[in-house]
Design a protein around this motif. Structure first.
Motif, PDB file in Angstrom:
ATOM      1  N   ILE A 173      54.622  42.863  38.491  1.00 13.51           N
ATOM      2  CA  ILE A 173      55.162  44.207  37.067  1.00 13.51           C
ATOM      3  C   ILE A 173      53.937  43.379  36.400  1.00 13.51           C
ATOM      4  CG2 ILE A 173      56.007  45.147  35.472  1.00 13.51           C
ATOM      5  CD1 ILE A 173      56.072  46.459  37.843  1.00 13.51           C
ATOM      6  N   THR A 174      53.408  41.889  36.121  1.00 11.72           N
ATOM      7  CA  THR A 174      52.728  41.691  35.235  1.00 11.72           C
ATOM      8  C   THR A 174      51.775  40.163  35.599  1.00 11.72           C
ATOM      9  OG1 THR A 174      53.497  40.174  33.017  1.00 11.72           O
ATOM     10  CG2 THR A 174      54.505  39.556  34.781  1.00 11.72           C
ATOM     11  N   GLY A 175      51.593  39.727  35.113  1.00 10.81           N
ATOM     12  CA  GLY A 175      50.105  39.446  35.624  1.00 10.81           C
ATOM     13  C   GLY A 175      49.178  38.701  36.402  1.00 10.81           C
ATOM     14  N   ASN A 176      48.687  40.693  36.735  1.00 12.56           N
ATOM     15  CA  ASN A 176      47.560  41.521  37.251  1.00 12.56           C
ATOM     16  C   ASN A 176      46.575  41.534  36.242  1.00 12.56           C
ATOM     17  OD1 ASN A 176      49.159  41.964  39.609  1.00 12.56           O
ATOM     18  ND2 ASN A 176      50.579  42.853  38.062  1.00 12.56           N
ATOM     19  N   THR A 177      45.408  42.114  37.048  1.00  8.10           N
ATOM     20  CA  THR A 177      44.034  42.331  35.989  1.00  8.10           C
ATOM     21  C   THR A 177      44.309  43.952  37.642  1.00  8.10           C
ATOM     22  OG1 THR A 177      43.150  40.480  35.718  1.00  8.10           O
ATOM     23  CG2 THR A 177      41.813  42.329  35.965  1.00  8.10           C
ATOM     24  N   ILE A 178      44.474  45.257  36.410  1.00  6.15           N
ATOM     25  CA  ILE A 178      44.299  46.325  36.840  1.00  6.15           C
ATOM     26  C   ILE A 178      43.545  47.669  36.261  1.00  6.15           C
ATOM     27  CG2 ILE A 178      46.032  48.946  36.761  1.00  6.15           C
ATOM     28  CD1 ILE A 178      48.857  46.350  36.104  1.00  6.15           C
ATOM     29  N   LEU A 179      42.406  48.521  37.351  1.00  8.54           N
ATOM     30  CA  LEU A 179      42.080  49.461  36.639  1.00  8.54           C
ATOM     31  C   LEU A 179      42.493  50.177  37.319  1.00  8.54           C
ATOM     32  CD1 LEU A 179      38.534  49.921  37.148  1.00  8.54           C
ATOM     33  CD2 LEU A 179      39.373  51.735  37.905  1.00  8.54           C
ATOM     34  N   ILE A 180      42.627  51.307  36.172  1.00 15.26           N
ATOM     35  CA  ILE A 180      43.058  52.631  36.260  1.00 15.26           C
ATOM     36  C   ILE A 180      41.914  53.889  35.522  1.00 15.26           C
ATOM     37  CG2 ILE A 180      44.860  53.911  35.114  1.00 15.26           C
ATOM     38  CD1 ILE A 180      46.308  51.707  34.574  1.00 15.26           C
ATOM     39  N   THR A 181      42.114  54.795  36.686  1.00 13.97           N
ATOM     40  CA  THR A 181      40.814  55.869  36.698  1.00 13.97           C
ATOM     41  C   THR A 181      41.914  56.863  36.245  1.00 13.97           C
ATOM     42  OG1 THR A 181      41.844  56.984  39.071  1.00 13.97           O
ATOM     43  CG2 THR A 181      39.714  55.186  39.132  1.00 13.97           C
TER      44      THR A 181
ATOM     45  N   VAL B 249      30.211  55.744  40.024  1.00 12.48           N
ATOM     46  CA  VAL B 249      31.101  55.054  40.304  1.00 12.48           C
ATOM     47  C   VAL B 249      30.552  53.696  40.845  1.00 12.48           C
ATOM     48  CG1 VAL B 249      32.935  54.611  42.753  1.00 12.48           C
ATOM     49  CG2 VAL B 249      32.847  56.647  41.258  1.00 12.48           C
ATOM     50  N   ARG B 250      28.998  53.704  41.235  1.00 13.82           N
ATOM     51  CA  ARG B 250      28.209  52.030  41.663  1.00 13.82           C
ATOM     52  C   ARG B 250      28.120  51.640  39.692  1.00 13.82           C
ATOM     53  NH1 ARG B 250      25.822  55.482  45.522  1.00 13.82           N
ATOM     54  NH2 ARG B 250      24.651  56.057  44.305  1.00 13.82           N
ATOM     55  N   ARG B 251      28.079  51.616  39.384  1.00 16.58           N
ATOM     56  CA  ARG B 251      28.061  51.018  37.929  1.00 16.58           C
ATOM     57  C   ARG B 251      28.870  50.508  37.634  1.00 16.58           C
ATOM     58  NH1 ARG B 251      23.948  55.688  36.556  1.00 16.58           N
ATOM     59  NH2 ARG B 251      26.268  56.833  35.804  1.00 16.58           N
ATOM     60  N   VAL B 252      30.277  50.950  37.330  1.00 15.07           N
ATOM     61  CA  VAL B 252      31.601  50.802  36.857  1.00 15.07           C
ATOM     62  C   VAL B 252      31.821  49.346  38.406  1.00 15.07           C
ATOM     63  CG1 VAL B 252      34.182  51.273  37.145  1.00 15.07           C
ATOM     64  CG2 VAL B 252      32.678  52.660  35.550  1.00 15.07           C
ATOM     65  N   GLN B 253      31.681  49.862  39.268  1.00 15.59           N
ATOM     66  CA  GLN B 253      31.871  48.472  40.466  1.00 15.59           C
ATOM     67  C   GLN B 253      31.413  47.572  40.192  1.00 15.59           C
ATOM     68  OE1 GLN B 253      30.074  49.599  44.148  1.00 15.59           O
ATOM     69  NE2 GLN B 253      31.350  48.067  45.405  1.00 15.59           N
ATOM     70  N   ALA B 254      30.235  47.562  40.104  1.00 25.20           N
ATOM     71  CA  ALA B 254      29.826  46.613  39.345  1.00 25.20           C
ATOM     72  C   ALA B 254      30.028  45.705  38.326  1.00 25.20           C
ATOM     73  CB  ALA B 254      27.560  46.357  39.736  1.00 25.20           C
TER      74      ALA B 254
ATOM     75  N   CYS C 197      32.280  41.169  34.890  1.00 25.84           N
ATOM     76  CA  CYS C 197      33.413  40.674  34.860  1.00 25.84           C
ATOM     77  C   CYS C 197      35.051  40.647  34.806  1.00 25.84           C
ATOM     78  CB  CYS C 197      33.590  41.328  33.641  1.00 25.84           C
ATOM     79  SG  CYS C 197      31.863  41.863  32.841  1.00 25.84           S
ATOM     80  N   PHE C 198      35.724  41.117  35.584  1.00 23.66           N
ATOM     81  CA  PHE C 198      36.636  41.351  36.212  1.00 23.66           C
ATOM     82  C   PHE C 198      37.101  40.884  37.695  1.00 23.66           C
ATOM     83  CE2 PHE C 198      36.515  44.490  32.622  1.00 23.66           C
ATOM     84  CZ  PHE C 198      36.838  43.647  31.690  1.00 23.66           C
ATOM     85  N   PRO C 199      36.468  39.859  37.722  1.00 23.36           N
ATOM     86  CA  PRO C 199      36.001  39.428  39.781  1.00 23.36           C
ATOM     87  C   PRO C 199      37.752  39.035  39.913  1.00 23.36           C
ATOM     88  CG  PRO C 199      35.913  37.506  38.740  1.00 23.36           C
ATOM     89  CD  PRO C 199      35.332  38.678  37.743  1.00 23.36           C
TER      90      PRO C 199
ATOM     91  N   ALA D  26      35.219  51.823  46.629  1.00 24.93           N
ATOM     92  CA  ALA D  26      34.001  50.396  45.494  1.00 24.93           C
ATOM     93  C   ALA D  26      34.934  48.898  45.799  1.00 24.93           C
ATOM     94  CB  ALA D  26      33.871  51.240  44.147  1.00 24.93           C
ATOM     95  N   PHE D  27      36.081  49.640  45.262  1.00 30.67           N
ATOM     96  CA  PHE D  27      36.715  47.753  44.698  1.00 30.67           C
ATOM     97  C   PHE D  27      37.742  47.290  46.193  1.00 30.67           C
ATOM     98  CE2 PHE D  27      36.270  50.475  40.733  1.00 30.67           C
ATOM     99  CZ  PHE D  27      35.623  49.942  40.138  1.00 30.67           C
ATOM    100  N   LEU D  28      38.223  48.333  47.146  1.00 31.13           N
ATOM    101  CA  LEU D  28      38.781  47.130  48.670  1.00 31.13           C
ATOM    102  C   LEU D  28      38.109  46.484  48.677  1.00 31.13           C
ATOM    103  CD1 LEU D  28      40.640  47.841  50.274  1.00 31.13           C
ATOM    104  CD2 LEU D  28      39.535  49.221  51.836  1.00 31.13           C
ATOM    105  N   PRO D  29      36.767  46.650  48.785  1.00 29.43           N
ATOM    106  CA  PRO D  29      36.043  44.670  49.057  1.00 29.43           C
ATOM    107  C   PRO D  29      36.221  43.669  47.911  1.00 29.43           C
ATOM    108  CG  PRO D  29      34.622  46.502  49.802  1.00 29.43           C
ATOM    109  CD  PRO D  29      34.733  47.230  48.685  1.00 29.43           C
ATOM    110  N   LEU D  30      36.556  44.246  46.810  1.00 30.23           N
ATOM    111  CA  LEU D  30      37.040  43.338  46.170  1.00 30.23           C
ATOM    112  C   LEU D  30      38.760  42.996  46.198  1.00 30.23           C
ATOM    113  CD1 LEU D  30      36.434  41.387  43.449  1.00 30.23           C
ATOM    114  CD2 LEU D  30      37.031  43.241  41.554  1.00 30.23           C
TER     115      LEU D  30
END
Length: 257
Positions: free
Chosen positions: A3-11, A65-70, A75-77, A121-125
């Motif tokens: 619940i804490t300590g994550n880096t989260i992307l929300i569409t 999607v590709r631009r945001v992925q890059a 910036c948020f690896p 897009a984000f599964l590899p990461l």
């Protein structure tokens, strides 16, 4: 899911359940990245929340999607949580002389292909992380549909099935796959009227229950589902499907030829 300590992307993080999720997770000490098509809303929401970032994203546009992925990879690896929340809903009258498939196509483009694109897009990461989560917003209508929203309900039924397959295929990775299945909530998903409909569940009440389920890891089979929706979830198993369907979809008068 932590619940804490994550880096989260929300569409779809600029309104409704997506924004509420973003704020709830940010309040619990997570770094949160919200995406949406309106840059003014992204700036407005993130301005007063240090540690929250906003990225313009159009899920119907593969280049976007590709631009945001890059950008996220640069910036948020450390990204370890993806919440695929964006979706649209439209009523459809298939008995109308003017009905065509355009609304259904738009719904499928965002609700299905949008989720698939952002996951791909984000599964590899996410695979590189020690503890990752993918959560997609489905709907309790995946189990028993509202017949006046046929493509929307079908898109959520697709996600319910697809997430089960994704969960199975990723079982060898430290990636939890969750399905968020909201009931009727006071958002503007179907229009401004829904946001004030007394029959709908207030967003803050819904989010409070969701965060409690996540904190307690109380989500059997990876389904984040409120107890009030168990009857619909198990309607077919319990022999109640026809009763619940009929209650949700009053019979229409037969038209004269």
């Amino acid at each position: 899911m932590k619940i804490t300590g994550n880096t989260i992307l929300i569409t779809g993080g600029t309104s409704g359940i997506g924004r509420a999720l973003a704020e709830a997770f940010h309040d619990r000490g997570n770094r949160v990245i919200i995406t949406g098509r309106r840059e003014d809303l992204l700036e407005q929401i993130t301005a007063g929340r240090p540690g929250m970032a906003g990225l313009p994203l159009d899920l119907a546009d593969p280049d976007s999607v590709r631009r945001v992925q890059a950008e996220v990879q640069t910036c948020f690896p450390e990204l370890n949580v993806l919440i695929a929340n964006a979706g649209i809903s439209r009523a459809e009258d298939m008995t109308a002389e003017t009905w065509d498939a355009s609304d259904a196509q738009a719904i499928i483009e965002i609700n299905i292909f949008g989720v698939l694109r952002v996951t791909a897009a984000f599964l590899p990461l996410l695979k590189r992380q020690q503890d990752a989560t993918i959560m997609a917003t489905s709907s309790a209508l995946a189990f028993v549909p509202r017949a006046d929203f046929p493509a929307y309900c079908a898109s959520k039924a697709f996600l319910h099935s697809w997430l089960q397959s994704l969960r199975h295929q990723l079982s060898g990775f430290p990636i939890e796959v969750l399905e968020l299945s909201p009931p009727y909530v006071q958002t503007e998903l179907t229009g401004v009227g829904q946001a004030s409909d007394p029959r709908a569940m207030p967003v803050d009440v819904y989010l409070s229950e969701v965060m409690d389920l996540l904190e307690r890891k109380h989500h059997a089979r990876g389904e984040v589902l409120l107890e009030r929706d168990f009857a619909r979830r198990w309607a077919e198993r319990d022999g109640q499907y026809d009763v619940i369907f009929d209650a949700m979809n009053p019979a229409k008068k037969r038209r004269s030829p």
